[in-house]
Design an enzyme around this catalytic site. Structure first.
Site, PDB file in Angstrom:
ATOM      1  N   GLU A   1      69.715  13.632 -31.043  1.00  0.00           N
ATOM      2  CA  GLU A   1      70.880  14.371 -30.539  1.00  0.00           C
ATOM      3  C   GLU A   1      70.714  15.513 -30.862  1.00  0.00           C
ATOM      4  O   GLU A   1      70.422  16.251 -31.636  1.00  0.00           O
ATOM      5  CB  GLU A   1      72.247  13.033 -31.526  1.00  0.00           C
ATOM      6  CG  GLU A   1      73.157  13.321 -31.335  1.00  0.00           C
ATOM      7  CD  GLU A   1      74.572  12.368 -32.229  1.00  0.00           C
ATOM      8  OE1 GLU A   1      74.483  11.288 -31.108  1.00  0.00           O
ATOM      9  OE2 GLU A   1      74.439  12.416 -33.385  1.00  0.00           O
TER      10      GLU A   1
ATOM     11  N   LYS B   1      73.550  17.893 -31.880  1.00  0.00           N
ATOM     12  CA  LYS B   1      74.838  17.906 -32.509  1.00  0.00           C
ATOM     13  C   LYS B   1      75.090  18.382 -33.403  1.00  0.00           C
ATOM     14  O   LYS B   1      73.686  19.462 -34.362  1.00  0.00           O
ATOM     15  CB  LYS B   1      74.334  16.828 -34.138  1.00  0.00           C
ATOM     16  CG  LYS B   1      75.647  16.223 -34.554  1.00  0.00           C
ATOM     17  CD  LYS B   1      75.182  14.942 -35.558  1.00  0.00           C
ATOM     18  CE  LYS B   1      75.575  14.092 -36.072  1.00  0.00           C
ATOM     19  NZ  LYS B   1      75.536  12.845 -37.050  1.00  0.00           N
TER      20      LYS B   1
ATOM     21  N   LYS C   1      78.592  11.229 -26.061  1.00  0.00           N
ATOM     22  CA  LYS C   1      78.712  10.765 -28.016  1.00  0.00           C
ATOM     23  C   LYS C   1      80.151  11.231 -27.590  1.00  0.00           C
ATOM     24  O   LYS C   1      80.668  12.323 -27.696  1.00  0.00           O
ATOM     25  CB  LYS C   1      77.127  11.669 -27.914  1.00  0.00           C
ATOM     26  CG  LYS C   1      77.638  10.936 -29.566  1.00  0.00           C
ATOM     27  CD  LYS C   1      76.810   9.730 -30.082  1.00  0.00           C
ATOM     28  CE  LYS C   1      76.866   8.745 -31.136  1.00  0.00           C
ATOM     29  NZ  LYS C   1      76.414   9.722 -31.867  1.00  0.00           N
TER      30      LYS C   1
ATOM     31  N   GLU D   1      70.966   3.126 -35.642  1.00  0.00           N
ATOM     32  CA  GLU D   1      71.582   4.934 -35.498  1.00  0.00           C
ATOM     33  C   GLU D   1      71.972   5.251 -37.130  1.00  0.00           C
ATOM     34  O   GLU D   1      72.415   4.373 -37.739  1.00  0.00           O
ATOM     35  CB  GLU D   1      73.190   4.467 -34.596  1.00  0.00           C
ATOM     36  CG  GLU D   1      73.021   3.861 -33.000  1.00  0.00           C
ATOM     37  CD  GLU D   1      74.556   4.165 -32.745  1.00  0.00           C
ATOM     38  OE1 GLU D   1      74.506   3.870 -31.218  1.00  0.00           O
ATOM     39  OE2 GLU D   1      75.519   4.410 -33.282  1.00  0.00           O
ATOM     40  N   SER D   2      72.071   6.694 -36.779  1.00  0.00           N
ATOM     41  CA  SER D   2      72.366   7.358 -38.006  1.00  0.00           C
ATOM     42  C   SER D   2      71.144   7.571 -38.971  1.00  0.00           C
ATOM     43  O   SER D   2      70.554   5.687 -39.855  1.00  0.00           O
ATOM     44  CB  SER D   2      73.674   7.208 -38.797  1.00  0.00           C
ATOM     45  OG  SER D   2      74.241   6.946 -37.652  1.00  0.00           O
TER      46      SER D   2
ATOM     47  N   ASN E   1      75.008   0.917 -35.644  1.00  0.00           N
ATOM     48  CA  ASN E   1      75.652   2.598 -36.571  1.00  0.00           C
ATOM     49  C   ASN E   1      74.714   2.115 -38.248  1.00  0.00           C
ATOM     50  O   ASN E   1      76.080   1.163 -38.780  1.00  0.00           O
ATOM     51  CB  ASN E   1      76.452   2.932 -36.379  1.00  0.00           C
ATOM     52  CG  ASN E   1      76.956   4.301 -36.711  1.00  0.00           C
ATOM     53  OD1 ASN E   1      76.566   4.713 -37.667  1.00  0.00           O
ATOM     54  ND2 ASN E   1      78.086   4.908 -36.282  1.00  0.00           N
TER      55      ASN E   1
ATOM     56  N   GLU F   1      79.029   0.528 -29.886  1.00  0.00           N
ATOM     57  CA  GLU F   1      77.898   0.241 -31.088  1.00  0.00           C
ATOM     58  C   GLU F   1      79.127  -0.572 -32.745  1.00  0.00           C
ATOM     59  O   GLU F   1      79.921  -0.710 -32.145  1.00  0.00           O
ATOM     60  CB  GLU F   1      78.034   1.736 -31.141  1.00  0.00           C
ATOM     61  CG  GLU F   1      78.346   1.984 -32.980  1.00  0.00           C
ATOM     62  CD  GLU F   1      78.687   4.249 -33.240  1.00  0.00           C
ATOM     63  OE1 GLU F   1      77.669   4.442 -32.433  1.00  0.00           O
ATOM     64  OE2 GLU F   1      79.207   3.838 -34.475  1.00  0.00           O
TER      65      GLU F   1
HETATM   66  O1  IGP Z   1      72.327  12.586 -37.918  1.00  0.00           O
HETATM   67  P1  IGP Z   1      72.103  11.262 -38.193  1.00  0.00           P
HETATM   68  O2  IGP Z   1      73.251  10.563 -39.532  1.00  0.00           O
HETATM   69  O3  IGP Z   1      70.913  10.753 -37.637  1.00  0.00           O
HETATM   70  O4  IGP Z   1      73.337  10.356 -36.742  1.00  0.00           O
HETATM   71  C1  IGP Z   1      73.199  10.088 -35.476  1.00  0.00           C
HETATM   72  C2  IGP Z   1      73.963   9.768 -34.871  1.00  0.00           C
HETATM   73  O5  IGP Z   1      73.951   8.234 -35.007  1.00  0.00           O
HETATM   74  C3  IGP Z   1      75.509  10.041 -35.324  1.00  0.00           C
HETATM   75  O6  IGP Z   1      75.618  11.185 -35.015  1.00  0.00           O
HETATM   76  C4  IGP Z   1      76.566   8.698 -35.021  1.00  0.00           C
HETATM   77  C5  IGP Z   1      76.672   7.646 -34.617  1.00  0.00           C
HETATM   78  N1  IGP Z   1      77.820   7.057 -33.769  1.00  0.00           N
HETATM   79  C6  IGP Z   1      78.248   8.500 -33.491  1.00  0.00           C
HETATM   80  C7  IGP Z   1      79.970   7.552 -32.714  1.00  0.00           C
HETATM   81  C8  IGP Z   1      80.579   8.803 -32.782  1.00  0.00           C
HETATM   82  C9  IGP Z   1      79.887  10.236 -33.877  1.00  0.00           C
HETATM   83  C10 IGP Z   1      78.499  10.164 -34.034  1.00  0.00           C
HETATM   84  C11 IGP Z   1      78.116   9.510 -34.373  1.00  0.00           C
END
Ligand code: IGP
Length: 380
Positions: free
Chosen positions: A164, A166, A227, A334-335, A298, A276
């Protein structure tokens, strides 16, 4: 081909309503939904006209449509599906009490969505949907997002990486000061990312559609996920025009009917749709929808920002995991993924791809950080 659904078999042309915005047409009786005629004053950006497909039979007679036609409040319909995020222009949410409560977003996700409604309404005035649709006809071909994930998983034996791009997030603030999206995208690609995710929300994530376009134009070959917080089909056409190969649809925000309808639009535009989810109820809703290829779990709760990677495992246990496997759906973890142990943990739970932002972008060299995250070089 009539209607918006080029992939549908043209059996019967029907009208159908869509549940995500206040639509003056919904006060009419269903008998007035005349095939082939766009309802005057409909605020929905997508046409209320569709060529029915095999799956469309079920779609058109669905409970949601009946509820919609019966005049149920759209926030009511969403709440009935367990959606806690209200849309500001909808009225009558059961949990809405005083005027103050109606006018104040209850959490950050609701705040983002309410701002997004205003933003999209403004964009639509400058660029109407019809203009976007014409432009899309001449847009360059999309790249195969799902194919790239499958191929990477097959090649490396570890989950395919969606890296990502970001700059910031509402929970963590600015993640990287010297932020050059094109350079970051190139180093992610060089170091083995299968696909890239480009944040386009400006207000909360300091992203932009300029970044998406710049990465696409810089010769990066990885398929790109836009995104964005999608609440209106206008945004899907816009993403396609700006160079996206995939879009994100958040089940915690979108009622079932919107998800069905938007995935159909994605199919028409050849975009992949990453749906998601964050809890069992959202997962079960999504598994009831036909034709889903990609589900993202997520680990971050977007209402509270709490992160727990066991969310991924929990949602893939038992029957849910079996259904996903039988259907060949690719699950994206995710995340909150930081270490090779995190990656093995979610892989063991059944994910075939991961979406990673923070743990890469914060490193001095985000590309090199990829081998650190996986515990091996995944570029070969
Ligand atoms: O920075 P991380 O914790 O690795 O997460 C990335 C991504 O999963 C996260 O930005 C995200 C997942 N779903 C979203 C929906 C909206 C905004 C952001 C996100």
């Amino acid at each position: 081909m009539e209607g918006i659904l080029a992939g549908c078999s043209p059996r019967v042309t029907v009208m159908f309503p869509v549940a995500s915005s206040v639509n003056p047409a919904r006060n009419r009786s269903s008998k007035e939904l005349v095939p082939g005629v766009l309802l005057p004053g409909a605020r929905r950006s997508a046409p209320l006209r569709c060529t029915r497909s095999e799956e469309g039979d079920d779609f058109v007679n669905s409970v949601e449509v009946q509820e919609w036609e019966s005049g149920m409040s759209l926030n009511d319909i969403a709440a009935k599906q367990g959606i806690r995020i209200r849309r500001s222009h909808r009225t009558g949410h059961p949990s809405e009490g005083s005027k103050d409560e109606k006018d104040t977003p209850r959490n950050i996700l609701e705040q983002i969505i309410w701002d997004k409604e205003v933003e999209v309404a403004q964009f639509k005035q400058t660029k109407p949907l019809e203009t976007l649709k014409k432009a899309v006809e001449g847009a360059p071909p999309v790249r195969d997002f799902v194919g790239a994930l499958r191929e990477s998983y097959r090649r490396t034996g570890v989950p395919a990486l969606i890296a990502e791009v970001k700059k910031a997030s509402p929970s963590k603030g600015v993640l990287r000061e010297d932020f050059d999206p094109v350079q970051i995208a190139k180093t992610y690609e060089k170091n083995g990312a299968a696909c890239l995710s480009i944040l386009t929300d400006e207000k909360y994530f300091q992203g932009s559609f300029r970044n998406l376009e710049a990465v696409r134009k810089a010769g990066v070959e990885c398929p790109l996920l836009c995104k964005e917080f999608i609440i209106d089909s206008w945004q899907i056409y816009n993403a396609r025009l700006k160079g996206a190969d995939a879009v994100l649809l958040i089940a915690g925000v979108l009622p079932d009917l919107d998800i069905k309808y938007m995935t159909m639009i994605c199919r028409e535009l050849r975009l992949a749709a990453l749906i998601e989810v964050h809890d069992e109820r959202e997962m079960d809703r999504v598994l009831k929808i036909d034709g889903i290829q990609l589900i993202g779990i997520n680990n971050r709760n977007l209402e509270t920002f709490e992160v727990d990677i066991s969310t991924t495992k929990k949602l893939l246990e038992g029957e849910r995991g079996e259904i996903i496997q039988q259907r060949g759906i690719i699950v994206v973890g995710e995340s909150g993924l930081f270490t090779p142990q995190d990656i093995s943990y979610v892989q063991g739970a059944g994910v075939r791809a991961v979406l990673v932002g923070e743990s890469l972008i914060k490193q001095v060299d985000p590309g090199k950080a990829i081998s650190g995250l996986f515990g091996k070089d995944i570029s070969k």
